[in-house]
Enzyme design. Structure first.
Site, PDB file in Angstrom:
ATOM      1  N   ASP A 165       0.878  -1.179   0.000  1.00  0.00           N
ATOM      2  CA  ASP A 165       0.000   0.000   0.000  1.00  0.00           C
ATOM      3  C   ASP A 165       0.915   1.228   0.000  1.00  0.00           C
ATOM      4  O   ASP A 165       2.129   1.110   0.176  1.00  0.00           O
ATOM      5  CB  ASP A 165      -0.888  -0.016   1.257  1.00  0.00           C
ATOM      6  CG  ASP A 165      -1.774   1.219   1.353  1.00  0.00           C
ATOM      7  OD1 ASP A 165      -2.420   1.564   0.356  1.00  0.00           O
ATOM      8  OD2 ASP A 165      -1.792   1.860   2.424  1.00  0.00           O
ATOM      9  N   SER A 166       0.306   2.396  -0.144  1.00  0.00           N
ATOM     10  CA  SER A 166       1.097   3.625  -0.093  1.00  0.00           C
ATOM     11  C   SER A 166       1.622   3.895   1.316  1.00  0.00           C
ATOM     12  O   SER A 166       2.497   4.734   1.491  1.00  0.00           O
ATOM     13  CB  SER A 166       0.234   4.810  -0.529  1.00  0.00           C
ATOM     14  OG  SER A 166      -0.840   4.959   0.365  1.00  0.00           O
ATOM     15  N   TYR A 225      -0.953   8.251  -2.707  1.00  0.00           N
ATOM     16  CA  TYR A 225      -1.113   7.866  -4.109  1.00  0.00           C
ATOM     17  C   TYR A 225      -2.344   8.558  -4.725  1.00  0.00           C
ATOM     18  O   TYR A 225      -2.400   8.756  -5.935  1.00  0.00           O
ATOM     19  CB  TYR A 225      -1.320   6.349  -4.226  1.00  0.00           C
ATOM     20  CG  TYR A 225      -0.077   5.485  -4.106  1.00  0.00           C
ATOM     21  CD1 TYR A 225       1.166   6.017  -3.762  1.00  0.00           C
ATOM     22  CD2 TYR A 225      -0.156   4.114  -4.347  1.00  0.00           C
ATOM     23  CE1 TYR A 225       2.292   5.198  -3.659  1.00  0.00           C
ATOM     24  CE2 TYR A 225       0.956   3.298  -4.253  1.00  0.00           C
ATOM     25  CZ  TYR A 225       2.180   3.831  -3.907  1.00  0.00           C
ATOM     26  OH  TYR A 225       3.282   3.016  -3.814  1.00  0.00           O
ATOM     27  N   GLY A 226      -3.308   8.863  -3.884  1.00  0.00           N
ATOM     28  CA  GLY A 226      -4.612   9.357  -4.359  1.00  0.00           C
ATOM     29  C   GLY A 226      -4.561  10.505  -5.358  1.00  0.00           C
ATOM     30  O   GLY A 226      -5.263  10.488  -6.365  1.00  0.00           O
ATOM     31  N   ASN A 243      -6.663   0.724  -2.879  1.00  0.00           N
ATOM     32  CA  ASN A 243      -7.706   0.882  -3.906  1.00  0.00           C
ATOM     33  C   ASN A 243      -7.218   1.716  -5.082  1.00  0.00           C
ATOM     34  O   ASN A 243      -7.552   1.433  -6.228  1.00  0.00           O
ATOM     35  CB  ASN A 243      -8.938   1.555  -3.298  1.00  0.00           C
ATOM     36  CG  ASN A 243      -9.668   0.650  -2.344  1.00  0.00           C
ATOM     37  OD1 ASN A 243     -10.645   0.014  -2.711  1.00  0.00           O
ATOM     38  ND2 ASN A 243      -9.199   0.555  -1.114  1.00  0.00           N
ATOM     39  N   THR A 244      -6.423   2.741  -4.786  1.00  0.00           N
ATOM     40  CA  THR A 244      -5.941   3.616  -5.859  1.00  0.00           C
ATOM     41  C   THR A 244      -5.049   2.833  -6.819  1.00  0.00           C
ATOM     42  O   THR A 244      -5.212   2.907  -8.044  1.00  0.00           O
ATOM     43  CB  THR A 244      -5.162   4.805  -5.257  1.00  0.00           C
ATOM     44  OG1 THR A 244      -5.903   5.352  -4.172  1.00  0.00           O
ATOM     45  CG2 THR A 244      -4.905   5.871  -6.300  1.00  0.00           C
ATOM     46  N   GLU A 255      -1.880   8.572   8.190  1.00  0.00           N
ATOM     47  CA  GLU A 255      -0.414   8.467   8.133  1.00  0.00           C
ATOM     48  C   GLU A 255       0.249   9.179   9.318  1.00  0.00           C
ATOM     49  O   GLU A 255       1.337   8.819   9.732  1.00  0.00           O
ATOM     50  CB  GLU A 255       0.122   9.012   6.800  1.00  0.00           C
ATOM     51  CG  GLU A 255      -0.223   8.134   5.605  1.00  0.00           C
ATOM     52  CD  GLU A 255       0.483   6.773   5.608  1.00  0.00           C
ATOM     53  OE1 GLU A 255       1.701   6.737   5.851  1.00  0.00           O
ATOM     54  OE2 GLU A 255      -0.196   5.758   5.376  1.00  0.00           O
ATOM     55  N   THR A 305      -8.096   1.698   1.753  1.00  0.00           N
ATOM     56  CA  THR A 305      -7.743   0.802   2.859  1.00  0.00           C
ATOM     57  C   THR A 305      -7.331   1.556   4.126  1.00  0.00           C
ATOM     58  O   THR A 305      -7.260   0.970   5.196  1.00  0.00           O
ATOM     59  CB  THR A 305      -6.635  -0.173   2.422  1.00  0.00           C
ATOM     60  OG1 THR A 305      -5.537   0.574   1.864  1.00  0.00           O
ATOM     61  CG2 THR A 305      -7.148  -1.156   1.395  1.00  0.00           C
TER      62      THR A 305
HETATM   63  N1  DGL Z   1      -4.742   3.034   0.953  1.00  0.00           N
HETATM   64  C1  DGL Z   1      -4.752   3.707  -0.327  1.00  0.00           C
HETATM   65  C2  DGL Z   1      -6.069   3.410  -1.049  1.00  0.00           C
HETATM   66  O1  DGL Z   1      -6.688   2.455  -0.745  1.00  0.00           O
HETATM   67  C3  DGL Z   1      -4.477   5.136  -0.097  1.00  0.00           C
HETATM   68  C4  DGL Z   1      -3.991   5.854  -1.311  1.00  0.00           C
HETATM   69  C5  DGL Z   1      -3.221   7.097  -1.007  1.00  0.00           C
HETATM   70  O2  DGL Z   1      -2.074   6.981  -0.584  1.00  0.00           O
HETATM   71  O3  DGL Z   1      -3.749   8.183  -1.271  1.00  0.00           O
HETATM   72  O4  DGL Z   1      -6.520   4.074  -1.930  1.00  0.00           O
END
Ligand code: DGL
Length: 262
Positions: free
Chosen positions: A5-6, A37-38, A70-71, A148, A181
């Site tokens: 994940d990010s 990541y969004g 998810n992203t 975060e 997530t």
């Molecule tokens: N947990 C990532 C998601 O599900 C977060 C993405 C992000 O870092 O913005 O989209």
């Protein structure tokens, strides 16, 4: 099995996988140096995802990749499937299924990052599997940053949540998918805004079931137990990752390893 994940969000998925498959060896990467990541482009998120997948395969010989973001799933899943020869599980299918199954009424909603919502991935999938439902989607930029920082309750979060969740509240959504997530860590704050009439749906468990089905289907289950061992790796600061991870999950992650991308 590799999970990424990010940042900390994928820990909600890791926890569900560890509960369901305690014998599996899990390697988790939180790409904290490049979060969020969004707001990033599809190209950037796809490049990060492939880089992480290659790293996990080269260094750990993972047998399966779980895109616990998810992203990254919305943007990079087709490219990952094409690039990799191991099975890959993302969040969109299990998320859409979990929401469809949990929707008692006809008004459903999805919240996620700008990338996830603007990709149209959930809109497309839900139109296929739940065409009779009325879907409202809302991007909630800024939520990830609170997680975060380990900040899951504060006045600032409440103010932001009240503003960003307005379309969900106004549409009287009955079942709401936490389509990022990171958001299960904010479930209390989100629930306070949308109210007790709205069922909050997390896709972590449904994703874990899909991972298990894929492992069994391909005969890839662990033959002997790894005793619940998890290797945690971050591209950010390992001490910070351990501290905030403990704060969020309530368990000590132990030593956190470090990785650096160019
Ligand atoms: N947990 C990532 C998601 O599900 C977060 C993405 C992000 O870092 O913005 O989209």
């Amino acid at each position: 099995m590799g999970i990424f994940d990010s940042g900390f969000g994928g820990l909600t998925v890791l926890r569900a996988i560890a509960d369901l498959m305690p014998d599996e060896e899990l390697i988790y990467i939180g790409d904290s140096a490049r979060y969020p990541y969004g707001p990033k482009t599809k190209n950037s998120v796809t490049r990060f995802s492939i880089e992480i997948a290659d790293y996990l395969i080269e260094n750990f010989g993972i047998k399966m990749l779980v895109v616990a973001c998810n992203t990254a799933s919305a943007f990079a899943l087709p490219e990952l499937l094409e690039h990799l020869s191991i099975p890959v599980v993302g969040m969109i299918d299990p998320g859409a299924r979990a929401l469809a199954l949990a929707s008692v009424g006809e008004r459903i909603g999805v919240i996620g990052t700008v990338g996830t919502i603007s990709s149209g991935a959930y809109q497309t999938r839900l139109a296929e599997i739940a065409p009779k439902k009325r879907l409202v989607c809302a991007a909630t930029p800024g939520f990830v940053e609170f997680v975060e920082r380990g900040e899951t309750e504060s006045d600032q979060l409440k103010v932001l949540a009240e503003r960003l969740l307005r379309p969900i509240v106004d549409a009287k959504v009955q079942s709401l998918l936490l389509g990022c997530t990171h958001y299960p860590f904010l479930a209390r704050a989100i629930s306070e805004v949308v109210g007790p009439e709205t069922i909050l749906v997390s896709s972590a468990e449904e994703t874990a079931f899909q991972v298990r089905a894929e492992l069994i289907g391909r005969n890839l289950q662990a033959i002997e137990s790894h005793g619940g061992d998890v290797t945690y790796i971050t591209s950010g600061d390992p001490a910070d990752f351990r501290r905030v991870g403990k704060n969020l999950l309530g368990i000590d992650l132990g030593a956190v390893e470090s990785v650096h991308w160019d």
